[in-house]
Design a protein around this motif. Structure first.
Motif, PDB file in Angstrom:
ATOM      1  N   MET A 165       6.389  -0.626  -0.075  1.00 22.48           N
ATOM      2  CA  MET A 165       7.213  -0.228  -1.199  1.00 22.48           C
ATOM      3  C   MET A 165       7.506   1.269  -1.099  1.00 22.48           C
ATOM      4  SD  MET A 165       6.282  -0.239  -5.175  1.00 22.48           S
ATOM      5  CE  MET A 165       6.872   1.260  -5.884  1.00 22.48           C
ATOM      6  N   GLU A 166       8.736   1.608  -1.347  1.00 20.62           N
ATOM      7  CA  GLU A 166       9.125   3.014  -1.345  1.00 20.62           C
ATOM      8  C   GLU A 166       9.795   3.339  -2.669  1.00 20.62           C
ATOM      9  OE1 GLU A 166      12.202   6.077   0.889  1.00 20.62           O
ATOM     10  OE2 GLU A 166      11.770   4.139   1.806  1.00 20.62           O
ATOM     11  N   ILE A 167       9.378   4.428  -3.267  1.00 21.65           N
ATOM     12  CA  ILE A 167      10.018   4.907  -4.483  1.00 21.65           C
ATOM     13  C   ILE A 167      11.268   5.672  -4.047  1.00 21.65           C
ATOM     14  CG2 ILE A 167       9.810   6.422  -6.491  1.00 21.65           C
ATOM     15  CD1 ILE A 167       8.034   3.936  -6.646  1.00 21.65           C
ATOM     16  N   THR A 168      12.421   5.211  -4.469  1.00 20.11           N
ATOM     17  CA  THR A 168      13.670   5.869  -4.096  1.00 20.11           C
ATOM     18  C   THR A 168      13.832   7.177  -4.860  1.00 20.11           C
ATOM     19  OG1 THR A 168      14.958   4.775  -5.809  1.00 20.11           O
ATOM     20  CG2 THR A 168      14.771   3.629  -3.678  1.00 20.11           C
ATOM     21  N   GLY A 181      14.371  -2.777  -9.350  1.00 20.13           N
ATOM     22  CA  GLY A 181      14.156  -4.216  -9.393  1.00 20.13           C
ATOM     23  C   GLY A 181      12.674  -4.528  -9.213  1.00 20.13           C
ATOM     24  N   GLU A 182      12.395  -5.772  -8.921  1.00 23.31           N
ATOM     25  CA  GLU A 182      11.016  -6.237  -8.801  1.00 23.31           C
ATOM     26  C   GLU A 182      10.237  -5.408  -7.776  1.00 23.31           C
ATOM     27  OE1 GLU A 182       8.696 -10.498  -8.371  1.00 23.31           O
ATOM     28  OE2 GLU A 182      10.764 -10.341  -7.719  1.00 23.31           O
ATOM     29  N   VAL A 183       8.998  -5.080  -8.136  1.00 22.42           N
ATOM     30  CA  VAL A 183       8.130  -4.289  -7.279  1.00 22.42           C
ATOM     31  C   VAL A 183       7.336  -5.231  -6.378  1.00 22.42           C
ATOM     32  CG1 VAL A 183       6.160  -2.699  -7.245  1.00 22.42           C
ATOM     33  CG2 VAL A 183       7.934  -2.450  -8.999  1.00 22.42           C
ATOM     34  N   PHE A 184       7.412  -4.998  -5.058  1.00 24.81           N
ATOM     35  CA  PHE A 184       6.647  -5.818  -4.119  1.00 24.81           C
ATOM     36  C   PHE A 184       6.364  -5.035  -2.842  1.00 24.81           C
ATOM     37  CE2 PHE A 184      11.144  -6.821  -3.681  1.00 24.81           C
ATOM     38  CZ  PHE A 184      11.372  -6.591  -2.328  1.00 24.81           C
ATOM     39  N   ALA A 229      -1.922 -15.631   7.789  1.00 27.57           N
ATOM     40  CA  ALA A 229      -3.142 -15.021   7.262  1.00 27.57           C
ATOM     41  C   ALA A 229      -2.861 -13.766   6.444  1.00 27.57           C
ATOM     42  CB  ALA A 229      -4.079 -14.678   8.415  1.00 27.57           C
ATOM     43  N   VAL A 230      -1.717 -13.140   6.668  1.00 29.57           N
ATOM     44  CA  VAL A 230      -1.410 -11.887   5.972  1.00 29.57           C
ATOM     45  C   VAL A 230      -0.744 -12.141   4.618  1.00 29.57           C
ATOM     46  CG1 VAL A 230      -0.245  -9.650   6.193  1.00 29.57           C
ATOM     47  CG2 VAL A 230      -1.191 -10.754   8.206  1.00 29.57           C
ATOM     48  N   HIS A 231      -0.101 -13.271   4.441  1.00 27.38           N
ATOM     49  CA  HIS A 231       0.616 -13.577   3.197  1.00 27.38           C
ATOM     50  C   HIS A 231      -0.249 -13.365   1.940  1.00 27.38           C
ATOM     51  CE1 HIS A 231       3.664 -15.444   0.667  1.00 27.38           C
ATOM     52  NE2 HIS A 231       2.671 -16.109   0.108  1.00 27.38           N
ATOM     53  N   PRO A 232      -1.461 -13.942   1.879  1.00 26.09           N
ATOM     54  CA  PRO A 232      -2.276 -13.715   0.673  1.00 26.09           C
ATOM     55  C   PRO A 232      -2.696 -12.257   0.494  1.00 26.09           C
ATOM     56  CG  PRO A 232      -3.462 -15.107   2.259  1.00 26.09           C
ATOM     57  CD  PRO A 232      -2.094 -14.873   2.806  1.00 26.09           C
ATOM     58  N   ILE A 288      -2.349  -7.250  -2.651  1.00 30.14           N
ATOM     59  CA  ILE A 288      -2.007  -5.821  -2.709  1.00 30.14           C
ATOM     60  C   ILE A 288      -0.871  -5.593  -3.704  1.00 30.14           C
ATOM     61  CG2 ILE A 288      -1.008  -3.894  -1.413  1.00 30.14           C
ATOM     62  CD1 ILE A 288      -2.563  -4.971   1.042  1.00 30.14           C
ATOM     63  N   GLY A 289       0.140  -6.453  -3.679  1.00 31.18           N
ATOM     64  CA  GLY A 289       1.257  -6.331  -4.611  1.00 31.18           C
ATOM     65  C   GLY A 289       0.813  -6.442  -6.056  1.00 31.18           C
ATOM     66  N   GLN A 290      -0.075  -7.399  -6.325  1.00 34.93           N
ATOM     67  CA  GLN A 290      -0.586  -7.583  -7.687  1.00 34.93           C
ATOM     68  C   GLN A 290      -1.380  -6.366  -8.139  1.00 34.93           C
ATOM     69  OE1 GLN A 290       0.188 -10.129  -9.717  1.00 34.93           O
ATOM     70  NE2 GLN A 290      -0.950  -9.119 -11.332  1.00 34.93           N
TER      71      GLN A 290
END
Length: 134
Positions: free
Chosen positions: A1-4, A84-87, A105-108, A113-115
């Motif tokens: 995620m990058e803050i613009t 928009g949505e943060v991910f 294996a990385v998906h969860p 981390i997103g949560q």
């Protein structure tokens, strides 16, 4: 995620309005105080007004004022309003984006981390930020 840059400016704007919530502030005043290009800020406050974070006032003494209680307004709200949505990774929020999610294996890890990021951003409300050391 990058803050613009746009999001950074929006956060600065909301911070300024929080610290000056007892009055209506003009775009050029906010821009000058927070080192934001005036024309860019004019577009940002319109987005913030559209989602109800700020309210606008027309006329000679027009400008902008915070529309929400700063204790109920956090960094996540402003980021989401602008970007928009943060991910962390799109695959963690959009099942159509990645066909490997059930065997990756990385998906969860991305989901966790997103949560955590979202929860952490929600902890920083603008009332808290307005009293932070400068």
């Amino acid at each position: 995620m990058e803050i613009t840059r746009e999001t950074d400016y929006a956060i600065r704007c909301v911070y300024y309005l929080t610290r000056n919530r007892d009055r209506v502030s003009m775009v050029d005043e906010i821009a000058r105080s927070m080192s934001i290009p005036k024309s860019f800020l004019a577009k940002i406050v319109q987005k913030l007004a559209k989602v109800g974070i700020v309210k606008s006032f027309r006329g000679m003494k027009g400008g902008f004022q915070l529309a929400k209680d700063p204790i109920k307004l956090n960094l996540y709200d402003v980021i989401e309003a602008i970007q928009g949505e943060v991910f962390i990774n799109r695959c963690a929020v959009d099942n159509k984006f990645c066909s490997r999610r059930t065997r990756c294996a990385v998906h969860p890890v991305w989901k966790t981390i997103g949560q955590r990021l979202m929860e952490h951003l929600k902890e920083y409300n603008f009332e808290l930020l307005s009293h932070a050391e400068r």
